[in-house]
Write an enzyme that holds these catalytic residues in place. Structure first.
Site, short mmCIF file in Angstrom:
data_model
loop_
_atom_site.label_atom_id
_atom_site.label_comp_id
_atom_site.label_asym_id
_atom_site.label_seq_id
_atom_site.Cartn_x
_atom_site.Cartn_y
_atom_site.Cartn_z
N TYR A 144 0.86 -1.18 0.00
CA TYR A 144 0.00 0.00 0.00
C TYR A 144 0.90 1.23 0.00
O TYR A 144 1.81 1.33 0.82
CB TYR A 144 -0.89 -0.02 1.25
CG TYR A 144 -1.79 1.18 1.41
CD1 TYR A 144 -2.85 1.41 0.55
CD2 TYR A 144 -1.58 2.09 2.45
CE1 TYR A 144 -3.69 2.51 0.72
CE2 TYR A 144 -2.42 3.19 2.62
CZ TYR A 144 -3.46 3.39 1.75
OH TYR A 144 -4.29 4.48 1.92
N ASP A 239 9.31 2.20 -0.33
CA ASP A 239 8.32 2.89 0.50
C ASP A 239 8.61 2.51 1.95
O ASP A 239 8.28 1.41 2.40
CB ASP A 239 6.91 2.47 0.08
CG ASP A 239 5.83 3.16 0.91
OD1 ASP A 239 6.14 3.60 2.05
OD2 ASP A 239 4.69 3.25 0.44
N LYS A 267 4.88 9.04 8.47
CA LYS A 267 4.69 8.57 9.85
C LYS A 267 5.77 9.08 10.82
O LYS A 267 5.73 10.22 11.23
CB LYS A 267 4.57 7.05 9.85
CG LYS A 267 3.37 6.58 8.98
CD LYS A 267 2.95 5.20 9.28
CE LYS A 267 1.98 4.64 8.25
NZ LYS A 267 0.57 4.97 8.47
N1 HOZ Z 1 -0.94 3.14 6.40
C1 HOZ Z 1 -1.91 3.00 7.44
C2 HOZ Z 1 -2.14 1.61 7.79
N2 HOZ Z 1 -1.17 0.72 7.47
C3 HOZ Z 1 -3.18 3.58 7.03
C4 HOZ Z 1 -3.74 4.48 7.99
C5 HOZ Z 1 -4.94 5.03 7.34
O1 HOZ Z 1 -5.24 4.68 6.20
O2 HOZ Z 1 -5.62 5.79 7.99
#
Ligand code: HOZ
Length: 428
Positions: A144, A239, A267
């Site tokens: 993702y 990433d 993050k």
């Molecule tokens: N990347 C976050 C979870 N792995 C996503 C947090 C979100 O989408 O709010």
């Protein structure tokens, strides 16, 4: 444990905000029921508006490696706020953060700061295409990279939890140049480069995948990726939004002894405030406007409050590296969870890197997205709520990683193992 205030807050939010939340990952869609609404955080704890206290293993989905309200971060943000929230003009803090990122992750010879991981990934992809003059981007199923149109194909995190492999609203044209391969599949990688090598601008991946649950890469996969991208003139884009400053001070690149051409961060780099960053080889980064022709901009990019939080967090991690302690406590926690699941005869896998892990309810090892999706999500949902009832807040999906922070003590870990032992007995 009552959650009546959260229930009322959620009902109200649903009238004003789609689904009552500002990001689907937090909607509890993968576990049923309704999200709790947060009043405040304290170290390793979240306190909801009903006054319930939870040991927090979400950490805002990764940024809070120092726990909630770390004094160094709070102090830095307060001081920055007193000087003004935003200027839309350069500050020295931006250069300081960019320099510090480069010191901690040496492959980032230059850095551009943005406001989210999504924005960083989107910009890195544009840069890879602008630099190489090619269009095709390779991604891996289950990874993702935020909600970037061209990467929202077979995407993990809430796109998987909520069953949206590709979103309506993403035109076919946007994904026409996205090639999706299986994570850890070296043969597929070789075939893709044999067939399309001259057209591939870049390959983007989570070097340790954490958005389909935690999945570790094989050495061969990473090594072959590096070799093939180099050989074909494509850029290797890591990433490290989740792994950056999380699995080691220098991220997955340090831990795994790899070097990317471009790296996407988010993050932890913002210490809980909205920050993303992308960076890499100087010759590539020099193509970003205004140094070069690849456009990318943002009113709040390099925002002073966000810079202060990010700098304070990275300085603290540099000055007091917590990685050995996180690994020790992570191992203790994983061993305890494993023993509890085994005692209940519950098939499971427990991949872990340092203080980050996923408990998959799956009898078979999980090496890719297809395997992750065979996990028992219904059992996970029961486990999640059984842990909530015992004051432990886990990511609300089988397809996410959980995180320890430096605020989690040995006693918190023991408390979590005791809760999990009861919870796993209850759901066995
Ligand atoms: N990347 C976050 C979870 N792995 C996503 C947090 C979100 O989408 O709010």
């Amino acid at each position: 444990m009552t959650r009546s205030r959260s229930a009322a807050a959620f009902a109200r939010a649903c009238q004003a905000i789609p689904g009552g939340v500002n990001s689907p990952a937090r909607a509890f869609g993968g576990v049923g029921g309704e999200p709790i609404f947060i009043d405040r955080g304290e170290g390793a704890f979240l306190i909801d508006i009903d006054g319930n206290r939870y040991l927090d293993y979400v950490g805002s989905w990764g940024p809070l490696i120092l726990g909630h309200c770390h004094p160094r971060v709070v102090d830095a943000v307060n001081r920055a706020m007193a000087n003004g929230a935003s200027f839309g003009a350069p500050t020295e803090a931006e250069t300081e953060l960019a320099e510090l990122i480069g010191q901690l992750m040496p492959s980032l010879e230059m850095v551009r700061l943005v406001s989210s991981g999504t924005e960083a990934a989107m910009s890195a992809i544009r840069l890879a295409r602008g630099f190489t003059g090619r269009d095709v981007i390779v991604k891996f199923a289950g990874c993702y990279h935020g909600h970037v149109d061209s990467l929202l194909v077979s995407a993990g995190s809430s796109a998987t939890t909520l069953g949206v492999p590709t979103s309506p609203g993403v035109p076919k044209g946007c994904t026409a140049d996205t090639l999706v391969l299986r994570y850890n599949d070296v043969a597929a990688l070789r075939q893709a480069f044999a067939a399309h090598g001259a057209k591939i601008a870049g390959v983007i991946l989570e070097p340790i995948a954490a958005n389909m649950g935690l999945i570790l890469p094989s050495d061969e996969f990473l090594t072959e990726l590096r070799r093939l991208t180099g050989h074909h003139g494509a850029l290797l884009i890591y990433d490290e939004v989740i792994t950056g400053f999380r699995v080691a001070l220098g991220g997955a690149q340090e831990l795994l002894g790899q070097k990317a051409d471009l790296t996407v961060l988010g993050k932890i780099v913002g210490g809980g405030l909205p920050v993303g960053a992308y960076g890499g080889r100087r010759d590539i980064m020099q193509k970003v406007m205004p140094a070069g022709p690849v456009f990318q901009a943002g009113t709040l990019s390099g925002n002073p409050l966000a810079m202060a939080a990010g700098l304070a967090t990275l300085q603290e991690l540099r000055d007091q590296p917590p990685y050995a302690a996180l690994d020790r406590r992570g191992k203790k926690l994983a061993d305890g969870l494993h023993a509890a699941a085994a005692e209940g005869g519950i098939p499971h896998q427990l991949p872990r890197v340092g203080g980050m892990w996923t408990l998959f309810f799956n009898a078979e090892p999980v090496a890719d997205y297809d395997a992750a999706k065979t996990s028992d999500s219904k059992r996970f949902a029961k486990f999640f709520w059984a842990m909530m009832d015992r004051g432990v807040y886990l990511p609300c999906s089988q397809f996410e990683a959980a995180f320890l922070s430096t605020a989690h003590t040995e006693a918190h870990v023991a408390q979590t193992i005791a809760a999990a032992t009861e919870a796993l007995r209850e759901i066995a």
